[in-house]
Write an enzyme that holds these catalytic residues in place. Structure first.
Site, mmCIF file in Angstrom:
data_model
loop_
_atom_site.group_PDB
_atom_site.id
_atom_site.type_symbol
_atom_site.label_atom_id
_atom_site.label_comp_id
_atom_site.label_asym_id
_atom_site.label_seq_id
_atom_site.Cartn_x
_atom_site.Cartn_y
_atom_site.Cartn_z
ATOM 1 N N LYS A 127 39.898 33.350 48.215
ATOM 2 C CA LYS A 127 38.914 34.317 47.724
ATOM 3 C C LYS A 127 37.491 33.907 48.048
ATOM 4 C CE LYS A 127 41.315 36.896 44.204
ATOM 5 N NZ LYS A 127 41.364 37.344 42.828
ATOM 6 N N LYS A 176 50.084 39.758 52.021
ATOM 7 C CA LYS A 176 50.461 40.275 50.713
ATOM 8 C C LYS A 176 49.820 41.643 50.477
ATOM 9 C CE LYS A 176 48.395 38.555 47.146
ATOM 10 N NZ LYS A 176 47.791 37.651 46.181
ATOM 11 N N LYS A 234 44.721 44.601 46.535
ATOM 12 C CA LYS A 234 43.637 45.570 46.339
ATOM 13 C C LYS A 234 42.508 45.329 47.316
ATOM 14 C CE LYS A 234 44.519 45.406 41.445
ATOM 15 N NZ LYS A 234 44.187 44.656 40.220
#
Ligand code: TYM
Length: 347
Positions: free
Chosen positions: A114, A207, A210
């Protein structure tokens, strides 16, 4: 101490939920509701580890709550609430910031993904995020945590934190009356079913998430029937027919993913799906998958839209859930304060 079985899990209100959230976690949540005391949280404090537009965040908290209820979580039976309304989460997270070690957090792969290359610019909250997640679970002494495969490492950290807390304060914990020294349980991850890691519809090596820019990569729980069907039709596949045995899915990530999705939606296993569709082409399998997706997800989207028309009622559910959550978490937090030597008003 013999811990009472209790389930806790949560989802971030960043945009709408998707098929990965539904199949990887929520189906299990709905099941567990039948047998366990369950606490399901909309983890808004986790969402703000990355900047959120305030109006959108407010909307997303309600939308995720609506999706929880529409999917089958019963706010009478289970506790549904948003994290920021129960201050025990943030308070216990601070204690855990002082228990967890920097070295442990440095190993967290999700932070690395992230934060990307610009680590210096990531928020401190994003880094300390797994400690807050441990606090979410342990504030209720939850014993079971149903999640998708991507949360495994965070749960291992929660177990390490529980263990270290029990060790660091062993004497004080015994003095407080816990003869076996077990103040916190070791929460068990519940990662089960044919779709614990749902992959992007555009790339079987990534994966479903969002944050993927292409909306075609995921099915949102808010998508209408036509959009769902279109996304399945456009899903990436390979040119071979489906195999008859599970072993035949090896090295075919897109096929494996679609078969897993079908199995999870049908409540069966991959082997059952292959015994029905083995030898058939994707041109036959995809329409069947699209029909199943629409049949399962369409009513959820519709019900969530209906609930969203009355935001005051959603807020009422959240306030009620938070009141019930506080009744469990506050005494545990109080005991934590006693054990570590803080002074609080006598209760
Ligand atoms: P979040 O919001 O990213 O995802 C919510 C749940 O959905 C699962 N999930 C998936 N499962 C299968 N395939 C996928 N592609 C997929 N994408 C997401 C996640 O594993 C998760 O179960 N840190 C957590 C939220 C959290 C939490 C907690 C969970 C905060 N505190 C305490 C359990 C207990 C997260 O970001 O999940």
């Amino acid at each position: 101490m013999k811990f009472k079985e209790r389930v806790f899990s949560g989802m971030q209100p960043t945009g709408s939920l998707h098929l990965g959230n539904y199949l990887g976690a929520m189906l299990k949540w709905i099941d567990l509701q039948k047998t366990h005391e369950c606490i399901y949280c909309v983890v808004d404090l986790h969402a703000i580890t990355v900047w959120q537009e305030p109006g959108e965040l407010r909307h997303a908290i309600r939308q995720v709550t609506a999706a929880y209820i529409a999917a089958g979580l019963d706010p009478e039976k289970s506790i549904l609430f948003n994290q920021s309304q129960v201050s025990a989460h943030a308070e216990l997270a601070w204690v855990f910031n002082c228990v967890a070690r920097l070295g442990w957090l440095n190993r967290m792969t999700q932070f690395k993904e992230k934060a990307g290359k610009d680590r210096e610019n990531a928020s401190v909250g994003l880094y300390a995020y797994p400690n807050l997640m441990a606090a979410d679970i342990l504030a209720y002494r939850a014993t079971h945590v149903p999640v998708g495969d991507d949360q495994k490492q965070h749960l291992e950290l929660a177990r390490d934190i529980a263990q270290k807390f029990n060790n660091d304060f062993a004497e004080s914990i015994r003095t407080a009356g816990y003869e076996d020294g077990q103040f916190f349980p070791q929460p068990e991850p519940v990662i089960v079913g044919p779709a614990t890691r749902v992959m992007s519809l555009r790339d079987g090596s990534r994966k479903m998430s969002k944050s993927e820019p292409s909306d075609l990569s995921r099915i949102n729980l808010t998508d209408d029937d036509d959009t769902i069907a279109k996304k399945i039709r456009k899903a990436k596949t390979d040119p071979e027919a489906l195999p008859s045995e599970i072993e035949g899915l090896a090295g075919r990530p897109e096929a494996d993913n679609l078969v897993g999705i079908y199995a999870a939606l049908a409540g069966s296993g991959k082997a059952d799906v292959l015994s029905e569709f083995g030898g058939r082409q994707f041109s036959e399998f995809k329409p069947a998958l699209a029909d199943l997706c629409v049949a399962r997800l369409g009513p959820i989207a519709q019900e969530a839209r209906r609930l969203m028309a009355d935001p005051a009622e959603i807020d009422r559910v959240l306030v009620d859930g938070a009141n019930r959550a506080r009744i469990i978490a506050e005494p545990i937090l109080g005991e934590v304060k006693d054990v570590i030597g803080l002074i609080r008003a006598a209760s």
